[in-house]
Design an enzyme around this catalytic site. Structure first.
Site, short mmCIF file in Angstrom:
data_model
loop_
_atom_site.label_atom_id
_atom_site.label_comp_id
_atom_site.label_asym_id
_atom_site.label_seq_id
_atom_site.Cartn_x
_atom_site.Cartn_y
_atom_site.Cartn_z
N GLY A 122 7.98 -6.23 -8.28
CA GLY A 122 7.44 -5.86 -9.57
C GLY A 122 8.40 -4.96 -10.34
O GLY A 122 8.96 -4.02 -9.79
N CYS A 155 10.29 -11.23 -4.45
CA CYS A 155 10.34 -10.67 -5.80
C CYS A 155 9.74 -9.27 -5.75
O CYS A 155 8.98 -8.93 -4.85
CB CYS A 155 9.60 -11.55 -6.78
N HIS A 213 -0.31 -9.07 1.51
CA HIS A 213 0.88 -8.41 0.97
C HIS A 213 0.65 -6.90 0.89
O HIS A 213 0.39 -6.36 -0.19
CB HIS A 213 1.19 -9.00 -0.40
N CYS A 263 7.65 -4.01 -3.86
CA CYS A 263 7.41 -5.05 -2.84
C CYS A 263 8.58 -5.18 -1.86
O CYS A 263 8.40 -5.71 -0.76
CB CYS A 263 7.17 -6.39 -3.51
#
Length: 405
Positions: A392, A390, A360, A91
């Site tokens: 993953g 954040c 996203h 991300c």
């Protein structure tokens, strides 16, 4: 070693964000990447020959565009002297492309670098690793890259069998966050994104995309994911994703980020080179940081990452005019806000929506957020912004940007 040079960000642009299987699905990640690169050249007037390289971020690649930055540059008409490569920090990939470009510029390795982030989750591959050794008894297993990436991102020692949704539910239990709080944040996100679109706030950052259809070409110039018809009742009616495993689960498709398609790019250079090439800096990079936490509670990683980035910039949360915290899940945002002691309705937080509403598109998100905050700061008469997300697998990135004078 010489002193580090200053870094400025020029002309961050993005395509609209498409829904999974939506209007942008006929386009490959490479198509989206070349579209935004061509627009970057057209809008800035920069000569592609002065670009030292293109750093391309992608989370779900195929071998249709290996070393994405290089292939996208060539397909967009850049000269063969423009180098390029590909990176993946899940991300955080798009923001990492910007930061890698910044490090090249700061150290004098490069003078002008394009940071690119792209994802076509509609076209994420199904794959097998078994066929080269012969078809196994019982047939081949094709894995869905989207699902598999969420299951394996913690490695063998930190398994996440329920993917990112399972980690979000972990935070729900740990922080005692209610379904109602999550849905309320999701609704605000949609309302802010719809308002931003309707007011024209996204116009300057969005590159329209032409898509060929059976009925002729159509131009997509608006994000598909924000829902003007979202209501508390509609959100409350959605079934929690893990309800079959946990009767207390609360994470739904409505209070989670989408699976999306988009590309975004910007120019990273020094103020001196920006002036020489007629570029207008929008932001300067003050500091950045990366942090790691347990992959099974990855959503709170922005807290330590932001703390380090803010300390390096010599400021605190109260000094910020904009806080762009990507909404992977509403519960994850609320957990970070609890640690920061910031109210969920703080007007500085994602003023124009975020992952739940805008979407996203993994590797494009970091530069999409950068494009948005670059326009938010002057519109809100602000100076300092934090961008953080954040990641993953138990990571987070955070960067402090200052409005260019």
């Amino acid at each position: 070693m010489t002193d580090l040079r200053d870094v400025v960000i020029c002309s961050p642009l993005r395509t609209p964000v498409g829904r999974m299987g939506g209007s942008l699905a006929p386009l490959s990640a490479l198509d989206l990447a070349t579209t935004v690169l061509r627009a970057l050249v057209e809008r800035t007037g920069i000569d592609p020959a002065v670009v030292d390289g293109v750093i391309g971020a992608q989370g779900y690649p195929t071998m249709e565009a290996p070393a994405l930055g290089r292939v996208a540059a060539l397909d967009a008409g850049f000269p063969i002297t423009a180098t390029g490569y590909q990176l993946d920090r899940r991300c955080g990939s798009g923001l990492q492309a910007v930061l890698n470009a910044a490090m090249e510029v700061q150290t004098g390795i490069s003078d002008v670098v394009v940071a690119l982030g792209v994802e076509s989750m509609s076209n994420a591959p199904l794959y097998t690793e078994e066929v080269r050794r012969g078809v196994p008894t019982g047939g081949m297993l094709f894995r869905d890259a989207l699902t598999r990436g969420r299951e394996t991102v913690g490695g063998r020692n930190h398994p996440t069998p329920d993917g990112n949704v399972g980690t979000a539910e972990t935070l729900r239990a740990e922080y005692g966050i209610s379904r109602e709080e999550q849905d309320a944040l999701a609704l605000r996100s949609h309302q802010r994104a719809v308002t931003a679109h309707d007011s024209g706030s996204f116009d300057a950052e969005i590159v329209p995309v032409e898509v060929a259809t059976r009925r002729g070409s159509v131009v997509i110039d608006r994000d598909e994911h924000p829902r003007a018809d979202s209501t508390p009742e509609a959100l409350a009616a959605l079934r929690p994703i893990l309800l079959g495993k946990d009767a207390r689960s609360t994470v739904t498709a409505g209070n989670s980020s989408g699976q999306n398609d988009a590309a975004a790019a910007c120019i990273v250079t020094t103020s001196k080179h920006a002036a020489a090439y007629g570029l207008t800096p929008m932001l300067s990079l003050r500091s950045w940081a990366v942090a790691g936490v347990d992959p099974r509670r990855f959503g709170v990683a922005p807290v330590p990452a932001s703390r380090i980035a803010l300390e390096r910039a010599g400021i605190g949360l109260n000094d910020l005019d904009v806080i762009e915290l990507n909404e992977a899940f509403a519960v994850q945002v609320l957990a970070c806000l609890a640690d920061w002691r910031i109210d969920a309705e703080d007007p500085r937080l994602n003023p124009r929506g975020s992952g739940i509403s805008i979407g996203h598109p993994i590797a494009a998100t970091g530069i999409r957020m950068l494009a948005t905050l670059a326009h938010e700061l002057p519109d809100l008469d602000g100076t300092l912004a934090l961008e953080t997300m954040c990641i993953g697998g138990g990571q987070a990135l955070a960067a402090v940007f200052e409005r260019a004078s």
